[in-house]
Design a protein around this motif. Structure first.
Motif, short mmCIF file in Angstrom:
data_model
loop_
_atom_site.label_atom_id
_atom_site.label_comp_id
_atom_site.label_asym_id
_atom_site.label_seq_id
_atom_site.Cartn_x
_atom_site.Cartn_y
_atom_site.Cartn_z
N THR A 141 0.64 -1.78 -0.06
CA THR A 141 0.01 0.13 0.12
C THR A 141 1.10 0.75 0.16
N GLU A 142 0.03 2.43 -0.74
CA GLU A 142 1.25 3.41 -0.70
C GLU A 142 0.29 4.92 -0.08
N PRO A 143 0.82 5.42 -0.33
CA PRO A 143 0.33 6.85 0.28
C PRO A 143 -1.04 7.88 -0.64
N ASP A 144 -1.29 6.95 -1.57
CA ASP A 144 -1.93 7.74 -3.13
C ASP A 144 -2.55 6.13 -3.47
N HIS A 145 -1.59 5.33 -3.58
CA HIS A 145 -2.35 3.35 -3.92
C HIS A 145 -2.78 3.11 -2.86
N GLY A 146 -3.67 2.95 -2.65
CA GLY A 146 -4.46 1.39 -1.68
C GLY A 146 -5.45 0.71 -2.62
N SER A 147 -6.59 0.85 -2.66
CA SER A 147 -7.22 0.10 -3.71
C SER A 147 -6.92 -0.54 -5.09
N ASP A 148 -6.57 0.39 -5.39
CA ASP A 148 -5.41 -0.14 -6.69
C ASP A 148 -4.03 0.45 -6.58
N PRO A 149 -3.31 -1.30 -5.99
CA PRO A 149 -2.53 -1.27 -6.39
C PRO A 149 -1.28 -1.03 -8.17
N ALA A 150 -2.04 -1.41 -9.24
CA ALA A 150 -1.04 -1.40 -10.24
C ALA A 150 -0.75 0.37 -10.27
N GLY A 151 -1.06 1.10 -9.48
CA GLY A 151 -0.18 2.66 -9.56
C GLY A 151 0.50 2.76 -9.04
N MET A 152 0.86 1.41 -8.38
CA MET A 152 2.21 1.95 -7.47
C MET A 152 2.82 2.78 -8.14
N ARG A 153 3.85 3.44 -7.36
CA ARG A 153 4.76 4.46 -7.57
C ARG A 153 6.14 4.25 -7.08
N THR A 154 6.44 3.32 -6.17
CA THR A 154 7.65 3.09 -6.17
C THR A 154 8.65 2.39 -6.97
N HIS A 155 9.37 2.55 -7.13
CA HIS A 155 10.32 1.69 -8.61
C HIS A 155 11.65 1.21 -7.95
N ALA A 156 12.26 0.22 -8.65
CA ALA A 156 13.41 -0.23 -8.84
C ALA A 156 13.42 -0.13 -10.34
N LYS A 157 15.30 0.39 -9.78
CA LYS A 157 16.09 0.36 -11.45
C LYS A 157 17.52 -0.26 -10.93
N ARG A 158 17.81 -1.00 -12.52
CA ARG A 158 19.05 -1.79 -12.23
C ARG A 158 19.72 -0.70 -12.33
N GLU A 159 21.30 -0.91 -11.84
CA GLU A 159 22.55 -0.20 -11.86
C GLU A 159 23.55 -0.83 -11.73
N VAL A 164 18.35 -0.19 -7.09
CA VAL A 164 18.02 1.29 -6.33
C VAL A 164 16.71 1.39 -6.18
N LEU A 165 16.14 1.52 -5.01
CA LEU A 165 14.58 1.09 -4.85
C LEU A 165 14.37 2.83 -4.08
N ASN A 166 13.25 3.23 -5.16
CA ASN A 166 12.77 4.18 -4.16
C ASN A 166 11.40 4.79 -4.26
N GLY A 167 11.14 5.21 -2.89
CA GLY A 167 9.20 5.20 -3.02
C GLY A 167 8.80 5.14 -1.61
N ARG A 168 7.69 4.93 -1.54
CA ARG A 168 6.73 5.40 -0.24
C ARG A 168 5.87 4.27 -0.08
N LYS A 169 5.86 3.50 1.27
CA LYS A 169 4.83 2.85 1.70
C LYS A 169 4.04 2.71 2.52
N MET A 170 2.58 2.99 2.96
CA MET A 170 1.81 3.74 3.67
C MET A 170 1.21 2.47 4.66
N TRP A 171 1.24 2.92 5.98
CA TRP A 171 -0.06 1.64 6.84
C TRP A 171 0.51 0.96 7.14
N ILE A 172 1.75 0.43 7.29
CA ILE A 172 2.46 -1.22 7.34
C ILE A 172 2.40 -1.53 8.29
N THR A 173 2.09 -2.69 8.86
CA THR A 173 2.20 -3.24 10.20
C THR A 173 3.22 -3.90 10.40
#
Length: 393
Positions: A141-159, A164-173
């Protein structure tokens, strides 16, 4: 003709007859642990908004075999789905926060590694997670994407060979107490899962405060700022959204049972109160309106338990479909909240006091109603299954 067994108010449908001795032993062990280690303290934890001694509780749960309970190998108990459900029932009868700790650990973080991880990842993480030595969390879950995980903005790129991961996740138990975070991110090849050691540079998990629900639980944000991971951190068998959604279905199954634990605790509190609280010269349980409330609560509670048992047997047989899990989660959480609210009316003003569990369970269930798929999402899952027509967008 043999005499009928007596009517049992605690088991009016005789559902215990469906359980074998090992099932009952699991249930009774978890119920006894919760009565000893959680119930005497949970109202205070809830009022303070914290879960002290979490790591100690996790190690005790691990010793009991409750972490990754239905998984096999790597120190996991290999219990049946019904037995895992009974454990969730008893844990949430104590508090939803305790059941959430176990569900996120076992049905999300451990399940993801067990189902989609490499053998090296399984050997490295799962035995320590099963024992409670390492806590896990699940970052979808992300701050702007809960029920629509396909819209996630957290991304990982190969180097090179790294990610290398960048992003935010929210409401994480479990986020701020976790030793490993299973994080889902967009990549050029689709959504991938990563086992992220939480001591990795650039990873932070600030705890979310000022909650009015799940207060005896650790809830966090995950912050990933240029988190560099080696190639072996990626879960090799997870590609696309089907992987995290598969994990969520496993966790939702535990909620089908757990929500009925919260409902049962609230019902039992109201029943006991109705038999002792006197108004107009007699116990309020002797009035027709109160008995109607108790009867309706008992019917929905035990129908929900029968549904949970049926889904558990289907999971054990390998025939449980995700739509059926949605059926159970939608019905049981919705009915559990209704039971808690009705129980509160029987307790009157006392129902808002933490001396009784009812309002605490009702507030917790408002979160349970939302996480692992909102009511609306499960209605649409079932609507699509019934009609064959897509209505999500």
């Amino acid at each position: 003709m043999s005499a009928l067994p007596p009517f049992d108010p605690a088991d009016p449908l005789g559902l215990d007859d469906l359980l074998d001795p090992e099932d009952l032993a699991v249930r009774d062990t978890v119920r006894s642990w919760a009565a000893d280690r959680v119930l005497p303290h949970v109202a205070d934890w809830y009022e303070r908004g914290e879960l002290p001694g979490l790591h100690e509780l996790a190690r005790e749960l691990g010793a009991m075999g409750a972490l990754g309970m239905s998984l096999t190998g790597y120190g996991c108990a290999g219990a049946s789905a019904v037995q895992y459900g009974l454990a969730c029932l008893e844990l949430e009868a104590a508090d939803s926060g305790i059941r959430s700790l176990v569900s996120v650990q076992g049905s999300l973080a451990m399940y993801a590694i067990h189902r989609f991880g490499s053998e090296e990842q399984k050997q490295h993480w799962l035995p320590r997670m099963a024992s409670g030595e390492v806590i896990g969390c699940f970052g979808l879950t992300e701050p702007d994407h809960g029920s629509d995980p396909a819209g996630m903005r957290t991304h990982a790129k190969r180097e090179g060979t790294d990610w290398v991961l960048n992003g935010r996740k929210m409401w994480i138990t479990n986020g701020s107490v976790a030793g490993v975070a299973v994080v889902w991110a967009r990549t050029d090849e689709g959504v991938r899962g990563f086992a992220v050691p939480t001591e990795t540079e650039g990873f932070a998990a600030p705890e979310i405060k000022h909650k009015l629900s799940l207060r005896a639980s650790v809830t966090s944000e995950l912050v990933l700022d240029d988190v560099r991971l080696p190639a072996e951190a990626v879960l090799p068998e997870a590609l696309g959204l089907r992987a995290p959604l598969n994990c969520l279905s496993h966790a939702r199954y535990g909620i089908v049972w757990g929500s009925m634990g919260a409902a049962r605790a609230s019902f039992e509190s109201a029943l006991g109160y109705a038999k002792t609280r006197e108004q107009f010269g007699r116990p309020i349980g002797g009035f027709q309106l109160t008995q109607a409330k108790l009867a309706d609560m008992a019917v929905e509670l035990h129908k929900g338990l029968l549904l949970a048992y049926h889904l558990g047997r289907r999971m054990d047989a390998g025939t449980l479909r995700p739509e059926q899990v949605s059926f159970g989660k939608l019905n049981n959480v919705r009915e559990a909240i209704a039971i808690c609210r009705t129980a509160r009316t029987i307790l009157g003003a006392n129902g808002i006091s933490l001396e009784y569990p009812v309002m605490r369970h009702a507030a917790n269930l408002e979160s349970v109603l939302t996480y692992e798929g909102t009511t609306e999402m499960h209605q649409l899952v079932l609507g699509k299954a019934l009609t064959g027509l897509e209505a999500f967008r």
